[in-house]
Design a protein around this motif. Structure first.
Motif, PDB file in Angstrom:
ATOM      1  N   GLY A   1       0.852  -1.192   0.075  1.00  0.00           N
ATOM      2  CA  GLY A   1      -0.203  -0.023   0.079  1.00  0.00           C
ATOM      3  C   GLY A   1       1.008   1.039   0.071  1.00  0.00           C
ATOM      4  O   GLY A   1       0.472   2.302  -0.783  1.00  0.00           O
ATOM      5  N   VAL A   2       2.052   1.265   0.880  1.00  0.00           N
ATOM      6  CA  VAL A   2       2.762   2.560   0.946  1.00  0.00           C
ATOM      7  C   VAL A   2       3.609   2.621  -0.696  1.00  0.00           C
ATOM      8  O   VAL A   2       3.803   3.665  -1.204  1.00  0.00           O
ATOM      9  CB  VAL A   2       3.794   2.301   2.118  1.00  0.00           C
ATOM     10  CG1 VAL A   2       4.843   3.400   1.919  1.00  0.00           C
ATOM     11  CG2 VAL A   2       3.256   2.358   3.153  1.00  0.00           C
ATOM     12  N   LEU A   3       3.929   1.575  -1.132  1.00  0.00           N
ATOM     13  CA  LEU A   3       4.958   1.588  -2.422  1.00  0.00           C
ATOM     14  C   LEU A   3       4.083   1.850  -3.493  1.00  0.00           C
ATOM     15  O   LEU A   3       4.300   2.616  -4.355  1.00  0.00           O
ATOM     16  CB  LEU A   3       5.620   0.086  -2.638  1.00  0.00           C
ATOM     17  CG  LEU A   3       6.459  -0.428  -1.819  1.00  0.00           C
ATOM     18  CD1 LEU A   3       7.140  -1.568  -2.047  1.00  0.00           C
ATOM     19  CD2 LEU A   3       7.740   0.793  -1.506  1.00  0.00           C
ATOM     20  N   ASN A   4       2.891   1.610  -3.401  1.00  0.00           N
ATOM     21  CA  ASN A   4       1.961   1.912  -4.692  1.00  0.00           C
ATOM     22  C   ASN A   4       1.132   3.153  -4.424  1.00  0.00           C
ATOM     23  O   ASN A   4       0.163   3.602  -5.126  1.00  0.00           O
ATOM     24  CB  ASN A   4       0.674   0.913  -4.715  1.00  0.00           C
ATOM     25  CG  ASN A   4       1.536  -0.347  -5.177  1.00  0.00           C
ATOM     26  OD1 ASN A   4       2.492  -0.634  -5.727  1.00  0.00           O
ATOM     27  ND2 ASN A   4       0.649  -1.722  -4.954  1.00  0.00           N
ATOM     28  N   ALA A   5       1.262   3.735  -3.120  1.00  0.00           N
ATOM     29  CA  ALA A   5       0.693   4.957  -2.869  1.00  0.00           C
ATOM     30  C   ALA A   5       1.059   6.229  -3.634  1.00  0.00           C
ATOM     31  O   ALA A   5       2.363   6.250  -4.067  1.00  0.00           O
ATOM     32  CB  ALA A   5       0.791   5.282  -1.353  1.00  0.00           C
ATOM     33  N   THR A   6       0.221   7.194  -4.132  1.00  0.00           N
ATOM     34  CA  THR A   6       0.714   8.535  -4.851  1.00  0.00           C
ATOM     35  C   THR A   6       0.330   9.716  -3.967  1.00  0.00           C
ATOM     36  O   THR A   6      -0.525   9.373  -2.979  1.00  0.00           O
ATOM     37  CB  THR A   6      -0.320   8.411  -6.140  1.00  0.00           C
ATOM     38  OG1 THR A   6      -1.793   8.399  -5.619  1.00  0.00           O
ATOM     39  CG2 THR A   6      -0.046   7.414  -7.083  1.00  0.00           C
ATOM     40  N   MET A   7       1.220  10.489  -4.104  1.00  0.00           N
ATOM     41  CA  MET A   7       1.419  11.791  -3.383  1.00  0.00           C
ATOM     42  C   MET A   7      -0.070  12.555  -3.703  1.00  0.00           C
ATOM     43  O   MET A   7      -0.519  12.544  -4.669  1.00  0.00           O
ATOM     44  CB  MET A   7       2.618  12.620  -3.563  1.00  0.00           C
ATOM     45  CG  MET A   7       3.753  11.770  -3.143  1.00  0.00           C
ATOM     46  SD  MET A   7       3.711  11.591  -1.462  1.00  0.00           S
ATOM     47  CE  MET A   7       3.716  12.999  -0.585  1.00  0.00           C
ATOM     48  N   PRO A   8      -0.675  13.216  -2.630  1.00  0.00           N
ATOM     49  CA  PRO A   8      -2.059  13.802  -2.713  1.00  0.00           C
ATOM     50  C   PRO A   8      -1.703  15.147  -3.811  1.00  0.00           C
ATOM     51  O   PRO A   8      -0.882  15.552  -3.765  1.00  0.00           O
ATOM     52  CB  PRO A   8      -2.477  14.494  -1.434  1.00  0.00           C
ATOM     53  CG  PRO A   8      -1.556  13.428  -0.475  1.00  0.00           C
ATOM     54  CD  PRO A   8      -0.502  13.059  -1.085  1.00  0.00           C
ATOM     55  N   GLU A   9      -2.653  15.236  -4.760  1.00  0.00           N
ATOM     56  CA  GLU A   9      -2.638  16.471  -5.289  1.00  0.00           C
ATOM     57  C   GLU A   9      -2.883  17.636  -4.752  1.00  0.00           C
ATOM     58  O   GLU A   9      -3.352  17.733  -3.670  1.00  0.00           O
ATOM     59  CB  GLU A   9      -3.669  16.425  -6.662  1.00  0.00           C
ATOM     60  CG  GLU A   9      -3.179  15.214  -7.423  1.00  0.00           C
ATOM     61  CD  GLU A   9      -4.288  15.078  -8.622  1.00  0.00           C
ATOM     62  OE1 GLU A   9      -5.051  15.908  -8.794  1.00  0.00           O
ATOM     63  OE2 GLU A   9      -4.070  14.110  -9.396  1.00  0.00           O
ATOM     64  N   GLU A  10      -2.466  18.933  -5.292  1.00  0.00           N
ATOM     65  CA  GLU A  10      -2.505  20.241  -4.602  1.00  0.00           C
ATOM     66  C   GLU A  10      -4.208  20.478  -4.131  1.00  0.00           C
ATOM     67  O   GLU A  10      -4.544  21.015  -3.253  1.00  0.00           O
ATOM     68  CB  GLU A  10      -2.080  21.333  -5.431  1.00  0.00           C
ATOM     69  CG  GLU A  10      -2.245  22.599  -4.539  1.00  0.00           C
ATOM     70  CD  GLU A  10      -1.560  23.772  -5.690  1.00  0.00           C
ATOM     71  OE1 GLU A  10      -1.622  25.032  -5.122  1.00  0.00           O
ATOM     72  OE2 GLU A  10      -0.929  23.492  -6.699  1.00  0.00           O
ATOM     73  N   LYS A  11      -4.925  20.078  -5.202  1.00  0.00           N
ATOM     74  CA  LYS A  11      -6.382  20.259  -4.839  1.00  0.00           C
ATOM     75  C   LYS A  11      -6.946  19.335  -3.851  1.00  0.00           C
ATOM     76  O   LYS A  11      -7.942  19.823  -3.182  1.00  0.00           O
ATOM     77  CB  LYS A  11      -7.121  19.969  -6.153  1.00  0.00           C
ATOM     78  CG  LYS A  11      -7.328  18.570  -6.472  1.00  0.00           C
ATOM     79  CD  LYS A  11      -8.149  18.393  -7.779  1.00  0.00           C
ATOM     80  CE  LYS A  11      -8.096  16.822  -8.309  1.00  0.00           C
ATOM     81  NZ  LYS A  11      -8.811  15.956  -7.229  1.00  0.00           N
ATOM     82  N   ASP A  12      -6.165  18.432  -3.240  1.00  0.00           N
ATOM     83  CA  ASP A  12      -6.629  17.549  -2.293  1.00  0.00           C
ATOM     84  C   ASP A  12      -6.119  17.915  -0.941  1.00  0.00           C
ATOM     85  O   ASP A  12      -6.176  17.285   0.295  1.00  0.00           O
ATOM     86  CB  ASP A  12      -6.436  16.090  -2.619  1.00  0.00           C
ATOM     87  CG  ASP A  12      -7.079  15.458  -3.801  1.00  0.00           C
ATOM     88  OD1 ASP A  12      -8.445  15.941  -4.058  1.00  0.00           O
ATOM     89  OD2 ASP A  12      -6.384  14.608  -4.345  1.00  0.00           O
TER      90      ASP A  12
END
Length: 448
Positions: A249-260
């Motif tokens: 889950g950590v390795l596949n996680a994407t960083m949140p976008e600015e709108k989020d």
């Protein structure tokens, strides 16, 4: 025959006694709890949430109390007077003074009074302020919920880190113990010196305090979790899960976008916004207290009077009236109160701006920690596999006499350090993600 019956009876009593003792000594089944279940239990059983719910109920009941002020107020009144000494009046009657006693020995009155506010700006503004109090109490309860969820997550991750560290150190202890056995066998065969054997024995003994320390950390972390969940610390609970379960889950996680990453749902800012609105509403109450107020009043009374031994004379009485109050001088003090409210309002807005800036710094810090943890996990994972392979090679080389015990010890120490660093990186990501969710006001989100 009697002896045989007695023997059978004694055997049955002994069997019943053994079964009873076995039932009493049988351990109680433990309850298995994962992270989602722990959060669910905390939200339903924690005293913090019950207190927050009662505070909301208190605000709602207070608003109902103020709404009652808009309805007619009817009261009953009764009065009885016994005259001990009648009042004397003097009158000039044709040049002569005449003294007359006025009143009756007994006087009574029974009646009903009615009052109803028709125009009351201050009261209307107070009702709106009560509604704002309810919203603020609900937001405060939501803040308590977010904080509790964050605390449960943090405590759960601490427990998983302690358990994972204990497993790593136990495997390290097993490796050192196996290495110590190799050194002992080699020493008995005269292949290594006594100094090398002593050094191996000391390394084995030095590993035990670390293992005991992590076992203690597991117990303390479990107790902390139980307290957060509203449980007794001695309840049989098994907290499921491993830190490595969150690896993918950590390795596949994407960083949140600015709108989020907006702070629109941050509870601290929402409470400050509500407090600012309350201050503005308080100004309206101050202004409303200086406005004209119109009220309806009515009364019906039934009174009677009479002397002792005489029949009472009864008199009904009723009226309906409109009452208008127009404050004049109160505007002077109200103007100073409004200036104080404006200053408090300016301070509150500056405070909100300062809080928002610090929250944005915190959000960026959590994002950096998450990204750093992701990079470390990817690197540490590869390093951990290499360290495992290096240890296995060093172990084989030591068995055939191609390297020293010090080389084997260094390989084992590197493997243990790499595993602990890997676990710490996963823990750092999870805690940073939990703090970010709490800051952004995200509810019930976990890393699968």
């Amino acid at each position: 025959m009697k002896r045989k019956n007695l023997s059978v009876l004694a055997s049955l009593l002994w069997l019943v006694l053994c079964l009873s003792v076995s039932a009493q000594t049988q351990p109680v089944d433990s309850v298995h709890v994962d992270l989602d279940k722990a959060i669910e239990i905390a939200l339903s059983e924690s005293p913090t949430m019950r207190i927050a719910g009662r505070l909301v109920d208190i605000k709602r009941e207070y608003k109902k109390e103020q709404i009652v002020s808009l309805f007619p107020d009817v009261s009953l009144a009764a009065n009885y007077n016994r005259t001990l000494l009648k009042q004397t009046m003097s009158m000039d009657m044709g040049g002569q003074t005449m003294n007359i006693k006025v009143g009756r020995d007994n006087t009574y009155s029974v009646g009903a009074n009615l009052s109803l506010p028709i125009i009351s700006p201050a009261l209307w503004s107070s009702l709106k302020l009560s509604s704002m109090d309810i919203d603020l109490a609900m937001e405060s309860a939501r803040s308590s919920k977010l904080e509790l969820v964050n605390q449960v997550k943090q405590a759960y991750y601490v427990y998983l880190l302690a358990k994972q560290s204990h497993d790593v150190l136990m495997k390290s202890y097993a490796n050192i113990e196996a290495s110590n056995q190799l050194v002992t066998n080699s020493y008995n065969q005269g292949l290594v010196s006594e100094f090398e054997k002593l050094r191996s024995d000391v390394a084995l003994q030095n590993q035990r305090p670390a293992v005991n320390s992590t076992a203690k950390a597991i117990r303390l972390a479990a107790m902390r979790l139980k307290v957060l969940l509203g449980m007794n610390v001695d309840e049989p609970v098994i907290f499921d899960g491993e830190l490595v379960d969150y690896e993918q889950g950590v390795l596949n996680a994407t960083m949140p976008e600015e709108k989020d990453l907006q702070l629109a749902y941050n509870s601290a800012l929402r409470q400050l916004d509500m407090s600012i609105q309350q201050l503005e509403q308080s100004k309206k109450i101050m202004i409303g207290s200086t406005c004209p107020m119109l009220a309806l009043a009515g009364s019906f009374q039934y009174s009677g009077m009479g002397d002792d031994g005489q029949k009472f004379t009864n008199y009904p009485y009723s009226y309906v009236a409109l009452s208008l109050q127009v404050p004049i001088i109160s505007w002077v003090s109200t103007s100073y109160k409004l200036k104080q409210a404006d200053l408090n309002l300016a301070n509150m807005k500056d405070q909100r701006q300062d809080v928002e800036r610090n929250l944005l710094i915190g959000v960026q810090s959590y994002l950096d920690d998450m990204q750093q943890a992701i990079d470390e996990i990817a690197a540490d994972r590869e390093t951990m596999f290499q360290a495992q392979k290096a240890y296995e090679i060093a172990q084989k080389q030591y068995e055939v006499g191609m390297n020293t015990w010090l080389d084997l010890s260094d390989a084992e120490l590197t493997l243990t350090s790499t595993k602990l660093t890997y676990c710490q990186a996963i823990f750092n990501y999870l805690t940073a993600k939990a703090n970010l969710d709490a800051t952004l006001g995200v509810e019930r989100e976990t890393v699968d």
